[in-house]
Design a protein around this motif. Structure first.
Motif, PDB file in Angstrom:
ATOM      1  N   GLY A 169     -71.592  38.751-121.312  1.00 37.68           N
ATOM      2  CA  GLY A 169     -72.409  39.743-121.990  1.00 37.68           C
ATOM      3  C   GLY A 169     -72.157  41.170-121.533  1.00 37.68           C
ATOM      4  N   GLY A 174     -69.695  42.916-122.358  1.00 36.99           N
ATOM      5  CA  GLY A 174     -69.007  43.636-123.423  1.00 36.99           C
ATOM      6  C   GLY A 174     -67.494  43.539-123.376  1.00 36.99           C
ATOM      7  N   ARG A 175     -66.956  42.492-122.757  1.00 38.81           N
ATOM      8  CA  ARG A 175     -65.496  42.344-122.687  1.00 38.81           C
ATOM      9  C   ARG A 175     -64.887  42.191-124.074  1.00 38.81           C
ATOM     10  NH1 ARG A 175     -67.343  38.321-119.941  1.00 38.81           N
ATOM     11  NH2 ARG A 175     -66.183  36.900-121.282  1.00 38.81           N
ATOM     12  N   SER A 231     -66.407  37.091-130.890  1.00 37.10           N
ATOM     13  CA  SER A 231     -67.555  37.310-130.006  1.00 37.10           C
ATOM     14  C   SER A 231     -68.509  36.137-130.141  1.00 37.10           C
ATOM     15  CB  SER A 231     -68.255  38.626-130.338  1.00 37.10           C
ATOM     16  OG  SER A 231     -68.462  38.698-131.719  1.00 37.10           O
ATOM     17  N   HIS A 273     -69.741  29.289-125.213  1.00 33.34           N
ATOM     18  CA  HIS A 273     -70.075  28.803-123.880  1.00 33.34           C
ATOM     19  C   HIS A 273     -71.593  28.776-123.640  1.00 33.34           C
ATOM     20  CE1 HIS A 273     -68.359  32.861-123.813  1.00 33.34           C
ATOM     21  NE2 HIS A 273     -69.400  33.183-123.097  1.00 33.34           N
ATOM     22  N   VAL A 279     -67.813  52.593-123.293  1.00 29.98           N
ATOM     23  CA  VAL A 279     -68.689  52.344-124.434  1.00 29.98           C
ATOM     24  C   VAL A 279     -67.795  51.738-125.508  1.00 29.98           C
ATOM     25  CG1 VAL A 279     -70.220  53.333-126.162  1.00 29.98           C
ATOM     26  CG2 VAL A 279     -70.130  54.355-123.890  1.00 29.98           C
ATOM     27  N   ARG A 296     -71.673  53.497-131.866  1.00 29.72           N
ATOM     28  CA  ARG A 296     -72.837  52.609-131.825  1.00 29.72           C
ATOM     29  C   ARG A 296     -74.011  53.383-132.405  1.00 29.72           C
ATOM     30  NH1 ARG A 296     -71.841  48.334-128.839  1.00 29.72           N
ATOM     31  NH2 ARG A 296     -74.025  47.728-128.916  1.00 29.72           N
ATOM     32  N   TYR A 327     -77.953  53.869-133.030  1.00 21.01           N
ATOM     33  CA  TYR A 327     -79.289  53.538-132.543  1.00 21.01           C
ATOM     34  C   TYR A 327     -80.304  54.296-133.373  1.00 21.01           C
ATOM     35  CZ  TYR A 327     -76.882  51.633-128.477  1.00 21.01           C
ATOM     36  OH  TYR A 327     -76.075  50.897-127.660  1.00 21.01           O
TER      37      TYR A 327
END
Ligand SMILES: Nc1nc2c(ncn2[C@@H]2O[C@H](COP(=O)(O)OP(=O)(O)OP(=O)(O)O)[C@@H](O)[C@H]2O)c(=O)[nH]1
Ligand SMILES: [Mg+2]
Length: 380
Positions: free
Chosen positions: A27, A29-30, A45, A50, A225, A241, A243
């Motif tokens: 989590g 962000g890879r 994603s 898993h 980011v 991104r 928001y």
């Protein structure tokens, strides 16, 4: 020459090979980062991949290391990029097996090269899968490093160049981000973690390199980011991104080091990372392997060719040691010759001095004898 032309054409077709591994707890962000870096969906994603049923949460699942190859066009140069994701890292109660798995993967790529190098007939389709850099995603806590971060970076740094990044940097305020960068670098120094810190040599490198590398070093760990969304901002198509309170642009250098990292990885520092991997990290591994004895990997399944390869490797190593010894002897003899030559020169100088003194003294003696003779001559 036709053959050289053909070779170059082949290289252009294949492009420059480069391999990036991404690691960090789940989590961080890879996946989103890799897709942002490549400008396309390279990794899924799929978190459910898993996902563990709560009743099985105590079972350590280990990690699944998955290399994916993607071709990129970097200003007209083809880069054949291998991305190695390490999903599942840090998810377990005991992460020991995670370290072993990642180190095992890195070493296996070195072993493959070692075997290929010693093959009498090279495999033309052999792909060098050594990892040139590991991007380590640090959770944006606003604090320094956690034990897991320290352990991973310390243990893996002998096998791979590590660049630490702060994941999801937009979740920290500018002041928090600056403070966190400072704390992380203090920890890295305190625990003596040998990360890839854009090395330069003040005496050897040119001014521009020194300046560029010092700037990159000062930005470590990079604030990342990422986003898979492309938004239209005043007619510009930007990766960002969104928001309720505003928009965070991935490439805005005011709060994201994404562009800086991208251009260092795929442009300015690609060759350096590859060079360090080959000349230093792989070479160390190779020496360790060979000095331990090549028989580390000798097993009953080896066929005649492989056995021949191993004895060839041993001989090669012996030759290398002999060569080193010879070089040492040569240096020592040279040093002795220089010393002797200097001694000789000093003697020669002394001799000349003596000769000059002798000439001076003898001519003075002749002069005074003549003078005496004149004085004694009866005046007429
Ligand atoms: N705020 C913020 N969120 C991000 C960023 N990058 C990714 N995310 C979000 O974080 C969540 C996890 O992202 P992934 O890219 O799937 O993370 P991952 O490390 O691949 O996760 P696993 O594969 O499940 O281990 C998603 O909801 C992303 O949208 C970022 O830069 N900032
Ligand atoms: Mg992922």
């Amino acid at each position: 020459m036709a053959s050289i032309g053909l070779h170059r054409k082949k290289n252009l077709k294949k492009g420059i090979q480069f391999c990036i591994m991404v690691a960090g707890i789940s989590g961080t962000g890879r996946t989103t980062f890799v897709n942002t870096l490549c400008g396309k969906n390279v990794l899924d994603s799929a978190a459910e991949e898993h996902y563990t049923e709560p009743k099985n949460a105590h079972v350590d699942k280990g990690i699944s290391i998955k290399p994916v190859i993607v071709d990129l066009d970097e200003d007209g140069t083809r880069v054949s990029l291998t991305i190695v994701d390490t999903p599942g890292f840090g998810d377990n109660i005991n992460n020991e097996s995670n370290f072993t798995e990642i180190i095992g993967y890195l070493e296996r790529q070195y072993d493959d090269i070692l075997a290929e190098e010693s093959r009498i007939k090279r495999n033309p389709r052999f792909r060098d899968n050594r990892v040139h850099v590991l991007l380590y995603f640090i959770t944006p806590t606003g604090h320094g490093l956690r034990e897991l971060d320290i352990e991973l970076m310390k243990r893996l740094s002998a096998r791979v160049n590590i660049i630490p990044v702060i994941a999801k940097a937009d979740s920290l305020t500018p002041a928090e981000l600056a403070e966190s960068k400072k704390l992380i670098m203090e920890d890295i120094e305190h625990y003596k973690i040998p990360i890839y810190n854009f090395p330069y040599d003040i005496e050897e490198d040119d001014e521009q390199t020194i300046e560029e590398n010092a700037e990159l070093r000062s930005r470590l760990p990079f604030a990342i980011v990422s986003s898979t969304e492309i938004l239209d901002i005043g007619g510009r198509q930007v990766r960002a991104r969104k928001y309720p309170w505003g928009i965070v642009e991935v490439e805005n250098p005011r709060y994201s080091d994404f562009l800086l990292l991208r251009s260092a990885l795929l442009g300015s520092h690609l060759a350096d990372l590859k060079e360090i991997t080959h000349d230093f990290l792989y070479e160390n591994y190779r020496t360790e392997r060979l000095s331990k004895g090549v028989d580390v990997r000798v097993d009953s399944s080896l066929n005649a060719e492989e056995l021949a390869n191993q004895s060839y490797l041993l001989k090669e190593e012996q030759l290398r040691r002999d060569e080193e010894k010879l070089k040492e002897i040569e240096l020592r003899v040279q040093r002795e010759i220089t010393e002797k030559r200097q001694e000789l020169l000093a003697r020669e100088y002394e001799l000349k001095e003596m000769e000059a003194r002798f000439t001076r003294e003898s001519s003075a003696a002749t002069a005074s004898a003549e003078e005496e003779l004149h004085e004694e001559e009866p005046k007429t």
